[in-house]
Write a protein that holds these residues in place. Structure first.
Motif, PDB file in Angstrom:
ATOM      1  N   ALA A   1       1.841   1.642  -7.691  1.00 12.88           N
ATOM      2  CA  ALA A   1       3.421   2.075  -6.610  1.00 12.88           C
ATOM      3  C   ALA A   1       3.125   2.844  -5.981  1.00 12.88           C
TER       4      ALA A   1
ATOM      5  N   GLU B   1       8.064   1.466  -3.113  1.00  8.40           N
ATOM      6  CA  GLU B   1       7.197  -0.083  -3.421  1.00  8.40           C
ATOM      7  C   GLU B   1       7.905  -0.545  -4.660  1.00  8.40           C
ATOM      8  N   TYR B   2       8.173   0.354  -5.500  1.00 12.53           N
ATOM      9  CA  TYR B   2       8.001  -0.141  -6.668  1.00 12.53           C
ATOM     10  C   TYR B   2       9.743   0.241  -6.505  1.00 12.53           C
TER      11      TYR B   2
ATOM     12  N   SER C   1      11.627  -0.373  -4.491  1.00 15.42           N
ATOM     13  CA  SER C   1      12.067  -2.112  -3.831  1.00 15.42           C
ATOM     14  C   SER C   1      11.686  -3.179  -5.272  1.00 15.42           C
TER      15      SER C   1
ATOM     16  N   SER D   1      12.751   6.583   0.929  1.00 17.25           N
ATOM     17  CA  SER D   1      11.790   5.571   0.871  1.00 17.25           C
ATOM     18  C   SER D   1      13.120   5.598  -0.596  1.00 17.25           C
TER      19      SER D   1
ATOM     20  N   GLY E   1      12.756  -0.435   2.451  1.00 14.34           N
ATOM     21  CA  GLY E   1      12.439  -0.976   2.128  1.00 14.34           C
ATOM     22  C   GLY E   1      12.962  -2.652   1.301  1.00 14.34           C
TER      23      GLY E   1
END
Lengths: 259, 259
Positions: A208, A212-213, A215, A237, A241
């Motif tokens: 990920a 993504e991780y 979030s 980041s 998200g």
């Protein structure tokens, strides 16, 4: 350049010297100062503009800083501007925090990223060209395991204020589980003495992206009944998200990019 | 300061002089230069850090720039750094645009904000303290109606490239409908000669924040079958909210904040 690396290594390698008020680090700043603001090479993009582009999330998906910006970034990171920029962010975060009414359920959390947010890896990056060298997970992990990272002084101040105000702290980091003991000891050692959770990456999260991780981790926190009132990090980041938090705060970091 | 205002008014009032390559504007820059980077007053927050805080969306909901930062912001805006920072953003936008495969339906749009994105109101703001004076809708509307705003040269360059590449352009602005003729004439006059739509604020949109208004407009575009491949603006409220676009680009603007 070789002289610089030599000095940086000599100055920064020793544990006791890994802090921001060290006179030898100040000497390093002095050595860098003559080229401050010139942007190094002089051809193409100005390093000031490059930093603007990076900090505003216009320049994305980069792996190393422009070679000609090494001295500029080094000087920025070791000099007073990095600290002043961090102070401005923390001041806004503090003002926001004091404006909030804490809920009675004890579920109001503030998310702290770790690297270049709660802890500073400047002693490591000073030995690795301030982002000129490609990221090396092995040597960075070795650095983590030394547990020598100093606190970012401004963030530590915010952390202490938030604890006093009654917020719960969740550390959410891209560091891997295998560094948990070292990471937690390092946090405690520099003054982050209490937390609700320290969320680290499992090997199964490896594929990920950080966005993504993080979030997914925040989504789980919300599912568990937490209210994310604030979120602070040095990477976009950390702050974009899903469920980013009611308000987010972006600390400076011109040394590396995590997607 | 009075001398400065006098010069600014004299220099910038005349229509023919409202461009970035004017020698008299360069003279103004010269007058501002001695205090560049000092941050003006010297107490409290550094103006460099203040700009960092603003551009990274850490400092929000502010109505005027700090009084002591007037010279700093003026010098930044009239000097080369503003242009260089804009160039970096445009370069990234262009690289991104050339990486895309245009769809066959002719529905790929790129959203351009107008003020401090497509057109520059620097001649107006130079007469109003570069953001030190509270925003005045009446006098700003008078300025709009002169149709004298120059293009931001870097944005115009991107616009022309995007047109060549086959993208459709949608101008999405917080300007009101009553300025439509003046706005469209001004756009054409400086080189923005074609567009898919110019979306302006109706009186009924008055109570919505810019973020809400622009989100609603973009939502409608998507509903109408458009694909928002890019979005460029100087305010975070241009770029956050719903349907922001596949990628967004933030131009510099330390002069004002729109929520």
């Amino acid at each position: 350049m070789l002289l610089f690396f030599f000095l940086a290594s000599t100055v920064l390698a020793a544990k006791a010297q890994a802090d921001f008020n060290n006179p030898l680090i100040n000497n390093l700043i002095y050595l860098l100062r003559p080229r401050y603001g010139s942007g190094g090479g002089g051809n193409g993009v100005s390093c000031l503009s490059w930093r603007f582009g990076v900090e505003t999330n216009n320049i994305i998906d980069w792996s190393t800083i422009p070679e000609k910006c090494e001295l500029y970034v080094g000087n920025y990171m070791l000099g007073e501007q990095y600290r002043k920029d961090s102070e401005v962010v923390i001041k806004e975060a503090y003002l926001y925090a004091t404006s909030l009414n804490l809920s009675k359920d004890g579920k109001d959390v503030w998310i702290f990223d770790i690297d270049e947010t709660s802890l500073s890896n400047l002693p490591y990056y000073a030995r690795h060209g301030f982002g000129v060298e490609p990221f090396n997970l092995t040597s960075f992990t070795e650095w983590i395991l030394t547990e020598d990272a100093p606190a970012l002084p401004e963030t530590l101040k915010l952390y202490k204020s938030l604890i006093s105000l009654g917020f719960k702290i969740v550390f959410l980091s891209g560091r891997y589980e295998k560094t948990r003991s070292a990471t937690e000891r390092n946090l405690i050692y520099v003054g982050y003495k209490a937390w609700e959770k320290v969320l680290l990456r499992k090997d199964s999260d490896k594929s990920a992206s950080s966005l993504e991780y993080k979030s997914a981790q925040r989504k789980q926190l919300v599912k568990d009944g937490y209210s994310i009132v604030g979120n602070i990090g040095d990477q976009w980041s950390d702050l974009l998200g899903t469920d980013p938090g009611n308000r987010t705060f972006k600390l400076p970091d011109p040394m590396y990019y995590i997607s």
